[in-house]
Design a protein around this motif. Structure first.
Motif, short mmCIF file in Angstrom:
data_model
loop_
_atom_site.label_atom_id
_atom_site.label_comp_id
_atom_site.label_asym_id
_atom_site.label_seq_id
_atom_site.Cartn_x
_atom_site.Cartn_y
_atom_site.Cartn_z
N SER A 60 0.80 -1.15 -0.06
CA SER A 60 -0.05 0.02 0.01
C SER A 60 0.77 1.37 -0.05
O SER A 60 0.59 2.32 -0.76
CB SER A 60 -0.84 -0.03 1.00
OG SER A 60 -1.93 -1.20 1.14
N ARG A 61 1.94 1.40 0.96
CA ARG A 61 2.71 2.38 0.70
C ARG A 61 3.43 2.61 -0.33
O ARG A 61 3.71 3.75 -0.89
CB ARG A 61 3.71 2.04 1.93
CG ARG A 61 4.58 3.49 2.45
CD ARG A 61 5.38 3.21 3.81
NE ARG A 61 4.94 2.88 4.77
CZ ARG A 61 5.60 2.17 5.98
NH1 ARG A 61 6.75 1.86 5.62
NH2 ARG A 61 4.74 1.96 7.03
N GLN A 70 0.88 4.02 -3.14
CA GLN A 70 0.30 5.35 -2.76
C GLN A 70 1.29 6.39 -3.29
O GLN A 70 1.02 7.58 -3.53
CB GLN A 70 -0.21 5.51 -1.35
CG GLN A 70 0.91 5.89 -0.28
CD GLN A 70 0.71 7.41 0.20
OE1 GLN A 70 -0.22 7.90 -0.35
NE2 GLN A 70 1.55 7.66 1.18
N VAL A 89 -5.27 2.28 -3.11
CA VAL A 89 -5.51 1.03 -2.49
C VAL A 89 -6.85 0.88 -1.99
O VAL A 89 -6.90 1.80 -0.95
CB VAL A 89 -4.34 0.39 -1.95
CG1 VAL A 89 -4.83 -0.77 -1.43
CG2 VAL A 89 -3.26 0.37 -2.53
N THR A 135 -2.57 14.54 2.44
CA THR A 135 -2.20 13.63 1.34
C THR A 135 -2.68 14.52 -0.01
O THR A 135 -3.76 14.72 0.00
CB THR A 135 -2.68 12.48 1.38
OG1 THR A 135 -2.52 11.68 2.73
CG2 THR A 135 -2.21 11.48 0.08
#
Lengths: 413, 413
Positions: free
Chosen positions: A26-27, A30, A36, A221
């Protein structure tokens, strides 16, 4: 593009291990602007793997499997995927050679079921696995991208970083960048009250609050064409937040408070010594986790007994008699005492009642005094912490670290 | 009964944290005979939460949500569940009182959005949260059991253990009982070699080896009608294992080595003091996590500097000059020194090189000397540990705790 991870392995559902692969993937996704939306874990069961795969095909563009590529009979991922999509498994020669080579190198005999690992679905390509025998699989199926990676993180992660991310980043137009603001001394709900309007109207960048023990973080974000644009989107929002609750802001991203304190101590060349009672060495332990701290950390004393407080910290017997070990006066003498005996710039003391026993109406469990002494001042903070014994130790050390951080900031240099 | 976990929180999908709640819950359910078939993670998005909830209702009997119960706007779990099931949210008075009390205790102002946390779906009951403000929720919906717990593990786990598991275990027909044998000083592969035949032929009970840092555990799990039958299945297997590798066995189930050491110290009324160098207070911290340890733990010294070693532990200057701070001789004098200055039955010392810097060809990173002194003996163990700074600290403290444990066992009384 929407992505989803599917971890295959009964050990996950038995709770033997956590699904850290989902976090790692996921990291990484992104950072290249791929969202995700779901993580799924399923056991080594063909029918259930088929079911979650079907659900994933309906809702996601990119599906990344981890696990179930091993040589044993309960490794079913690629068999299930290929049968569900009616794609026969074909031998991948280069993979077979690497597997044979893998065993030759280790002087181990290759068993029949290792050949199984060299089979990949028709129309897919193998992903090089430098750490193990099972190759990864990259399969384009219509508009969908299906990726299969081995379960062990030390095999999976290099394959993700070296092969999968470069491939996917070429498909992704966007960059996602996150900035984390860390706050201490303000609750999650109060913090949100202060920035409610920003949270309500957020879209890009998004603002996500997260409460941890004793602190709150805000993750900002932004999604943009490139890193610079993403940072430009974040800057004004960050500035507005700082304008409103900046007095509680203490750090950014992954930096821990003990790392900040260590940084400030090393930068200002100020030596420190710590006298701990109820925290039993936890503050010294946290500070000494930081490489290079020995330049400024002179000593710690865990003065559990009154005798230790008198012998090692010069706390006066009458102070202990008159006010008790858990008191503002004792905290003061402990901080001064450790500073003098250790001959350091800064002395810190913590004395309190961690519980579960030892509390009284006047001095309940959770009552903690934290002392700070330097050449100019001696300050004592009084706290009443909640939680069990380990919580009180944890919160006390956090409070002490933040006190030192504030004092080092205030005194400038 | 089939169970499934649904973790709600965008921080999981951003890879900010791993879904350790799923692991904790799975392990707990497994022990009471409830199979977990799926883990799902979804973000703070009402539509997607609704989708995964719908899927879960179709395939699982027990659905356990974690996360999304906080006071903030992006906490949507119970709102989504109650709207999907058409169950209005009602105020739970006891929960509201606890929340108000929570803020009063901390002298913090309670904001409007905290009231939101006291709302639970009609027909559900609140689960007490001792560590935070958000109550858990237990909802029976037809044949389905829906449980909602907060996301922070330090809040979730006590609620799981104290409320959810006792409730679910009453519903579960089967009993699954596990016995964990904990070994120190033997590697996983060597241990497996010794009991290979038992591992191959296992069915009920099952034997699951698990390697953790510095130790190996064997989990023997039996499934039976009742606890007694389960224990009868486990006993002979345990006895056979102990017969083969009993010399490495140090404990059972969840008991930590520091708990064993504390138990042995309190039982034998032996006082202890610790002198730590490279471990920076970690051993004192671990021992002082044990309630009641103050009866026997007199003091700890974190003698980071040579001056501290001389002033607080009477280590001779020529010893430090001749052999260095990391040496058998210094460890010996530290152990004797702390025992004499603290006037305790036992003195323990740890001195080594935790790294990443400070190593040399003669004294590499990971070299650690551990000293033990009592009225009869002074012993020093030499170790060479692998891993990073925190690993070396951890392994050193484990080795020291096991050394004390062995000595207390040997000296009997």
């Amino acid at each position: 593009m929407k992505a989803e991870t599917i971890a295959v392995g009964s050990e996950l559902l038995l709770g033997q291990i956590a699904n850290t692969n989902a976090q790692i993937i996921s990291r990484a996704l992104q950072e290249i602007g791929i969202d995700v939306y779901y993580h799924t874990c399923v056991g080594d069961n063909e029918e259930r793997i088929k079911q979650v795969f079907k659900i994933a095909l309906d809702r996601s563009d990119i599906i990344i499997f981890t696990g179930g590529l091993g040589p044993t009979l309960d490794d079913l991922t690629k068999e299930t995927v290929s049968s569900f999509l009616n794609l026969p498994l074909k031998l991948d020669e280069p993979s077979l050679e690497r597997i044979e080579d893998f065993f030759k190198k280790r002087g181990r005999t290759m068993t029949q079921n290792n050949y199984k690992q060299a089979l990949i679905p028709e129309g897919s390509s193998a992903i090089l696995n430098k750490k193990g025998t099972a190759p990864g699989i990259l399969l384009k199926y219509g508009e969908k991208i299906i990726i299969m990676l081995p379960g062990p993180p030390f095999e999976m992660e290099p394959m993700l970083v070296e092969s999968v991310i470069p491939y996917l980043s070429r498909l992704s137009q966007k960059t996602i960048f996150s900035r984390v603001l860390k706050f201490y001394g303000i609750g999650e709900s109060l913090l949100e009250e202060e920035i409610k309007d920003l949270l309500v109207n957020q879209s890009n960048p998004t603002i996500a609050p997260l409460a941890k023990m004793g602190e709150v973080t805000l993750r900002i974000t932004a999604k943009a064409e490139n890193m610079e644009d993403a940072k430009d989107l974040i800057r004004p929002v960050e500035e507005e937040i700082v304008k409103r609750v900046g007095q509680y802001l203490y750090g950014f991203d992954d930096e821990k408070v003990e790392e900040i304190v260590a940084r400030l101590l090393l930068a200002s060349k100020k030596s420190i010594a710590i006298a701990e009672s109820c925290t039993g060495g936890l503050m010294a332990h946290k500070l000494t986790n930081i490489p290079g701290i020995s330049e400024v950390f002179e000593r710690g004393v865990v003065s559990y007994s009154n005798r230790a407080k008198q012998e090692l910290l010069n706390v006066k017997e009458e102070t202990l008699k008159k006010y008790g070990a858990v008191s503002e006066q004792t905290a003061r003498e402990m901080a001064q005492g450790i500073r003098v005996t250790a001959n350091t710039d800064i002395g810190v003391s913590i004395t309190g009642i961690a519980g579960p026993t030892g509390g009284s109406p006047e001095k309940p469990v959770g009552l903690v005094f934290i002392g700070y002494a330097d050449s100019k001042n001696v300050i004592v903070e009084k706290h009443l912490f909640t939680g069990d014994r380990t919580d009180v130790k944890q919160r006390s050390v956090d409070a002490a670290l933040h006190m030192v951080r504030r004092m080092l900031k205030d005194t400038g240099d």
